[in-house]
Write a protein that holds these residues in place. Structure first.
Motif, mmCIF file in Angstrom:
data_model
loop_
_atom_site.group_PDB
_atom_site.id
_atom_site.type_symbol
_atom_site.label_atom_id
_atom_site.label_comp_id
_atom_site.label_asym_id
_atom_site.label_seq_id
_atom_site.Cartn_x
_atom_site.Cartn_y
_atom_site.Cartn_z
ATOM 1 N N ARG A 60 0.806 -1.203 0.010
ATOM 2 C CA ARG A 60 -0.339 -0.140 -0.314
ATOM 3 C C ARG A 60 0.868 0.951 -0.258
ATOM 4 O O ARG A 60 0.309 2.474 -0.807
ATOM 5 N N GLU A 64 1.069 3.995 -2.946
ATOM 6 C CA GLU A 64 0.681 5.207 -2.766
ATOM 7 C C GLU A 64 1.948 6.110 -3.194
ATOM 8 O O GLU A 64 1.656 7.441 -3.200
ATOM 9 N N THR A 145 -7.212 -4.360 1.400
ATOM 10 C CA THR A 145 -6.789 -2.644 2.036
ATOM 11 C C THR A 145 -7.858 -1.839 0.935
ATOM 12 O O THR A 145 -7.482 -1.691 -0.286
ATOM 13 N N LEU A 147 -7.135 1.495 -0.909
ATOM 14 C CA LEU A 147 -6.465 2.771 -1.802
ATOM 15 C C LEU A 147 -6.720 4.078 -1.508
ATOM 16 O O LEU A 147 -8.293 4.415 -0.958
#
Length: 470
Positions: A60, A64, A145, A147
């Motif tokens: 993640r 990002e 998850t 983003l």
């Protein structure tokens, strides 16, 4: 035929103990293994969850910070032996199309529609679930998850390796269960044989006793357990039984001797009357003799019955408040002339307050038996003392004579039925007087004791203790 031979073996206590010990060991091993298996399985699953969660967080941040293009380049250069290569990594764009996909090595596949359906169910920031592989039975653990741009990143790993480890653990358990069962059986066999060896000794001794060897005793070891205590108690019981059997044989000998005399006299007088031609007076004397001798036999049997009833307490006592000194005076009035004929001095020390709740008839017979005993064994010119002693809760009757006394080894035997010491063989008697005394006194919850010699190696003292409220 086989079952008839097998049944005694199966139902022996040693076999039962062996099987029980084996079963307990197997069950306990199974419980312990199940607990360990659960702990290991839970630990491995937790380890995989932590690993995937950490990888999910790593991926993640990478996406990002560096973007999806760099993330794609990262997976292009991962060798097959790298740990990340075994992971299924997928990024779904906000509209649901796949924007990134890394196929794991070794390869496994998930149904894309099922995967999207699971994502539709789990709408939170972070989520996890388990799915089945598309072409196989192994499960895949998936964590995911959301983003910042609304894309959804998922990381999955097959649990094939974990399942293989758990299967290996199960195989190890099943391979170990055989030796455990064997150890349990051999250990149970050893312990049961060792534990039951005293019981076998008891059985062996009992078989010898059954064959007539009453002198057999069980060997006692040096241990201090319950079975050794049982052996000691068993030997004591055998001692008592042997003594009772010996006493019974001797009692029957005495019984035959004591009954034979009046029966012989009875038969002799009857036979004489039948074979001779006499007058009415002769027949009357014969009948009188028969009556007296039969009365002795009946009296003998009645005393035996009274003793048995008193010992078993099957006869209800007719308790009433009586002064023991009054009972003694009544009996003494019957024996006064007999004592005078032998020139025996009788000393009375009676307490006028010696009351007790007693069966007057039976206690009178107790006093009579003690006085009769004193009269029988006190020589001419001797002395007999009878006294009553009043106490707070008890009354004591004490009869002391100046006869030859009783040896110490006979103190316990004189209370037995039909026991007569060598000194009393010349004296007529049934051998039941002291037995009756002991039975009646104990039926009143009292005690009787003997002390001999009393003075200068001679004399005997009998003491009866009666509770005022028996």
């Amino acid at each position: 035929m086989f079952s008839s031979r097998l049944k005694p073996t199966l139902f022996r206590i040693s076999t039962k103990l062996t099987l029980a010990y084996s079963l307990v060991l197997i069950l306990s091993s199974t419980v312990i293994f199940s607990f360990l298996y659960f702990q290991i399985s839970h630990g491995l699953q937790e380890q995989e969850r932590v690993l995937l969660t950490s990888k999910l967080e790593e991926y993640r941040n990478r996406i990002e910070v560096r973007g999806l293009s760099e993330f794609n380049d990262y997976f292009l250069y991962i060798p097959n032996y790298d740990r990340d290569a075994a992971l299924l990594v997928t990024v779904f764009a906000p509209k649901g199309q796949v924007s990134f996909f890394h196929e794991p090595f070794p390869n496994f596949k998930l149904d894309e529609e099922d995967l999207k359906r699971e994502l539709g169910i789990h709408r939170g920031q972070n989520f996890e679930f388990i799915m089945q592989e598309l072409h196989g039975g192994d499960a895949v653990y998936v964590v995911g998850t959301t983003l910042k741009d609304g894309s959804r990143l998922i990381v999955g790993k097959s649990r094939e390796a974990l399942s293989q480890q758990l299967r290996n653990l199960q195989k190890i358990f099943w391979w170990l269960l055989g030796p455990v069962a064997l150890i349990g059986f051999l250990g149970g066999l050893f312990l049961s044989n060792r534990t039951l060896s005293p019981v076998r000794e008891l059985i062996t001794s009992m078989k010898k006793i059954e064959g007539g060897s009453l002198s057999t005793r069980v060997p006692v070891g040096g241990s201090d357990d319950e079975l050794e205590e049982l052996k000691v108690l068993f030997n004591k019981m055998l001692d008592k039984i042997e003594g009772l059997v010996s006493g019974l044989k001797e009692a029957f000998d005495h019984l035959a001797h004591d009954i034979r005399t009046p029966v012989t006299r009875l038969r002799g007088r009857a036979e004489l009357a039948l074979t001779s031609e006499g007058d009415v007076e002769t027949y009357r004397e014969a009948l009188q003799s028969c009556y007296e001798n039969s009365d002795k036999i009946l009296n003998f049997l009645q005393v035996l019955t009274d003793i048995t009833e008193a010992e078993n307490r099957s006869k209800r006592l007719k308790l009433e408040k009586k002064y023991i000194s009054d009972l003694v005076k009544e009996i003494m009035s019957l024996y006064e002339m007999a004592f005078e004929e032998k020139d025996i001095k009788v000393i009375q020390k009676l307490d006028s307050h010696d009351w007790a709740m007693v069966d007057a008839k039976l206690i009178s017979r107790v006093v009579a038996n003690l006085l009769d005993n004193a009269h029988k064994y006190t020589p001419s010119g001797g002395e007999v003392t009878i006294e009553t002693i009043n106490q707070t809760e008890n009354v004591i009757i004490r009869v002391t004579d100046s006869g030859p006394g009783i040896s110490a080894d006979e103190h316990g035997m004189i209370w037995q039925k039909l026991y007569r010491s060598d000194k009393s063989r010349s004296e007529y008697g049934m051998g039941l007087g002291l037995t009756f005394v002991k039975a009646v006194v104990e039926a009143h919850d009292g005690k009787v004791s003997v002390r001999s010699p009393v003075k200068d190696g001679r004399g005997t003292e009998f003491e009866v203790l009666l509770q005022k409220m028996s």
